[in-house]
Design an enzyme around this catalytic site. Structure first.
Site, PDB file in Angstrom:
ATOM      1  N   HIS A  41      30.047  75.445  51.245  1.00  0.00           N
ATOM      2  CA  HIS A  41      30.905  74.278  51.063  1.00  0.00           C
ATOM      3  C   HIS A  41      32.186  74.431  51.591  1.00  0.00           C
ATOM      4  CE1 HIS A  41      33.640  71.403  49.061  1.00  0.00           C
ATOM      5  NE2 HIS A  41      32.220  70.546  48.714  1.00  0.00           N
ATOM      6  N   ASP A  81      30.187  81.131  44.335  1.00  0.00           N
ATOM      7  CA  ASP A  81      30.354  79.819  43.971  1.00  0.00           C
ATOM      8  C   ASP A  81      29.278  79.037  43.115  1.00  0.00           C
ATOM      9  OD1 ASP A  81      30.510  76.850  44.268  1.00  0.00           O
ATOM     10  OD2 ASP A  81      31.139  77.208  46.439  1.00  0.00           O
ATOM     11  N   GLN A 128      27.191  74.530  42.195  1.00  0.00           N
ATOM     12  CA  GLN A 128      25.883  73.840  42.148  1.00  0.00           C
ATOM     13  C   GLN A 128      24.820  74.592  41.340  1.00  0.00           C
ATOM     14  OE1 GLN A 128      25.606  70.598  43.266  1.00  0.00           O
ATOM     15  NE2 GLN A 128      27.312  70.287  44.363  1.00  0.00           N
ATOM     16  N   LYS A 174      30.500  68.902  37.233  1.00  0.00           N
ATOM     17  CA  LYS A 174      29.207  69.126  37.702  1.00  0.00           C
ATOM     18  C   LYS A 174      28.223  69.312  36.586  1.00  0.00           C
ATOM     19  CE  LYS A 174      30.727  70.057  42.714  1.00  0.00           C
ATOM     20  NZ  LYS A 174      30.647  68.767  43.006  1.00  0.00           N
ATOM     21  N   CYS A 190      30.644  67.775  52.712  1.00  0.00           N
ATOM     22  CA  CYS A 190      31.481  68.870  53.074  1.00  0.00           C
ATOM     23  C   CYS A 190      30.831  70.174  53.318  1.00  0.00           C
ATOM     24  CB  CYS A 190      32.352  69.218  51.728  1.00  0.00           C
ATOM     25  SG  CYS A 190      33.073  67.719  51.073  1.00  0.00           S
TER      26      CYS A 190
HETATM   27  N1  C6P Z   1      30.529  69.456  46.054  1.00  0.00           N
HETATM   28  C1  C6P Z   1      29.107  67.451  46.826  1.00  0.00           C
HETATM   29  O1  C6P Z   1      28.908  66.246  46.789  1.00  0.00           O
HETATM   30  P1  C6P Z   1      35.015  70.803  43.316  1.00  0.00           P
HETATM   31  O2  C6P Z   1      35.509  69.769  44.489  1.00  0.00           O
HETATM   32  O3  C6P Z   1      36.061  71.768  43.497  1.00  0.00           O
HETATM   33  O4  C6P Z   1      34.743  70.307  41.889  1.00  0.00           O
HETATM   34  O5  C6P Z   1      33.873  71.643  43.973  1.00  0.00           O
HETATM   35  C2  C6P Z   1      33.837  72.024  45.434  1.00  0.00           C
HETATM   36  C3  C6P Z   1      32.415  72.614  45.796  1.00  0.00           C
HETATM   37  C4  C6P Z   1      32.426  73.788  45.968  1.00  0.00           C
HETATM   38  N2  C6P Z   1      31.229  74.567  46.146  1.00  0.00           N
HETATM   39  C5  C6P Z   1      30.048  73.808  46.311  1.00  0.00           C
HETATM   40  C6  C6P Z   1      28.820  74.598  46.538  1.00  0.00           C
HETATM   41  C7  C6P Z   1      29.950  72.576  46.138  1.00  0.00           C
HETATM   42  O6  C6P Z   1      29.075  71.660  46.091  1.00  0.00           O
HETATM   43  C8  C6P Z   1      31.320  71.608  45.709  1.00  0.00           C
HETATM   44  C9  C6P Z   1      31.426  70.160  45.573  1.00  0.00           C
HETATM   45  C10 C6P Z   1      30.400  68.186  45.923  1.00  0.00           C
HETATM   46  O7  C6P Z   1      28.516  68.235  47.167  1.00  0.00           O
HETATM   47  C11 C6P Z   1      31.511  67.448  46.528  1.00  0.00           C
HETATM   48  S1  C6P Z   1      32.005  67.626  47.958  1.00  0.00           S
END
Ligand code: C6P
Length: 415
Positions: free
Chosen positions: A132, A209, A212, A235, A373
């Site tokens: 991401h 990370d 997910q 999430k 993203c």
């Molecule tokens: N992905 C998606 O729709 P934040 O925005 O900080 O809560 O998470 C960022 C982030 C980092 N790593 C991974 C693997 C992610 O999937 C995400 C967030 C969302 O896929 C929003 S872009």
């Protein structure tokens, strides 16, 4: 629960669980909501909503600052949430849990603080081709600042990592490896435990990370032996604006503070500031108190469900949706690795994912469309984006059936 295709009953009582999530009763555009955008953010159970209301109506106050009753109650609840998180991911103790705004902030913290103290032009930072943007850009920024090089572990066409290539680049002894446990776009589950062991043999520190994976796999940081792990509360059925950075105490201790301000100090004079102990050294300013307490409630809720049943239930949904979508002529699924979380990205012929998303929305079906993203991943497949359905344990076979009907309708309208 029975699918229209007669799939076997699952052990999780999904219909009862759905009652815990008030938003799932909502109508959108005249249809009962089908929420398949859990990768972007998950819905919140009533217990989390009630916890937030109770916090603001009974103990709202600042933490670590007041001797008065409310401040002590708020501090106790905030620190109890930290212990809940530590227990959930099996950290060695609450001092290893830093509350952040989310995954993005956690990764930025490590990239900036660890990166500045560890990286030089001789070093390499290793990431993967499925990251991401939040696990790419902070490393690019710190590489620019320190002169370190960014290297990428490639992926195979079906969306899993090229492990042979991973071993080869690890032999070059990178300083840091930052890797997602589950791809938000493809759903691929990476064998991070194995890769962390290889990385440690090569002398690298590893950040996982878990944005997910936290909601599907409940990662155990001691079992994985990761050095850092970041995730977002929203999430994992908790509030937005709160997240967690886990770090091994010895590394967090050695790292310089990131942001300066209240709470992260021990003493301040105009000549010199000394810093607080962990975890407060990395929590400058008033934190998202309600968010942390709400996140604790979300993890408590999850711990009330059997993780194996949740995983089995999501696996059945994934298999059912994959089978049904694959039978639609012209539909291509991106991400067919053998180990997958309940995420399906797809395109249909030359139809633009955005147009498909709009037609699905008209039928009350929420999916995400676009690059998710992960623009470098889109470049790898040579596409501008996909339609992504990401499922949680409260989704049911009816949701998948409605998605497939919506896709058929989109095809007939757009063709
Ligand atoms: N992905 C998606 O729709 P934040 O925005 O900080 O809560 O998470 C960022 C982030 C980092 N790593 C991974 C693997 C992610 O999937 C995400 C967030 C969302 O896929 C929003 S872009």
């Amino acid at each position: 629960m029975q699918s229209t295709a007669g799939t076997a009953i699952r052990s999780l009582d999904v219909e009862r669980i759905r009652m815990d999530f008030p938003i799932l009763q909502t109508q959108v555009n005249g249809f009962p909501l089908v929420y398949l955008d859990n990768g972007a953010t998950s819905q919140k159970p009533r217990s989390v909503l009630q916890t937030l209301e109770r916090y603001y109506t009974t103990i709202n106050s600042n933490v670590h600052r007041g001797v008065h009753h409310l401040s002590q109650e708020a501090t106790d609840a905030y620190e109890a949430a930290r212990r809940t998180v530590a227990h959930f991911i099996h950290a060695a103790g609450p001092q290893e849990i830093i509350f952040t705004r989310g995954t993005t902030e956690g990764i930025n913290l490590v990239a900036s603080s660890l990166g500045r103290s560890r990286l030089s032009p001789k070093d390499t930072v290793l990431i993967t081709a499925m990251e991401h943007h939040s696990n790419i850009v902070p490393w690019q920024m710190i590489c620019e600042e320190t002169g370190a090089r960014l290297k990428i572990i490639p992926i195979l066409d079906r969306g899993d990592l090229d492990l042979e290539a991973a071993r080869r680049v690890l032999e070059e002894k990178p300083g840091i490896l930052a890797i997602t446990q589950v791809s938000n776009t493809l759903g691929t589950i990476n064998p991070v435990k194995q890769i962390i062991a290889w990385a440690h043999q090569a002398g690298a520190l590893v950040l996982v990370d878990a944005a997910q994976s936290i909601q599907h796999l409940h990662p155990d940081v001691q079992d994985l032996d990761c050095d850092f792990l970041a995730f977002s509360g929203h999430k994992v059925f908790g509030p937005t604006g709160i997240g967690v950075l886990y770090g091994k105490e010895k590394f967090l201790d050695a790292m310089p503070p990131w942001q300066g301000g209240g709470d992260m100090i021990r003493t301040v004079t105009f000549d010199k500031t000394t810093y607080n102990d962990l975890p407060y050294k990395f929590e400058a300013g008033t934190p998202h108190i309600a968010g942390a307490i709400g996140l604790g409630a979300a993890l408590d809720y999850l711990q009330g469900l059997d993780p194996a049943s949740v995983l089995a239930c999501e696996g059945q949904l994934l298999a059912y949706a994959t089978g049904k979508l694959s039978r639609i002529p012209g539909l291509r699924i991106y991400g067919t690795a053998p180990q997958k979380a309940s995420v399906i990205s797809f395109n249909i012929g030359k139809l633009h994912p955005y147009d498909v998303g709009v037609i699905l929305d008209q039928a009350g079906i929420a999916v995400r469309t676009g690059h998710h993203c992960t623009q470098p991943l889109m470049d790898f497949y040579g596409i501008p984006g996909t339609v992504r359905a990401s499922m949680a344990f409260y989704n049911n076979f009816n949701d998948v059936d409605r998605l497939c009907q919506g896709v058929e309708k989109a095809i007939s309208m757009l063709n």
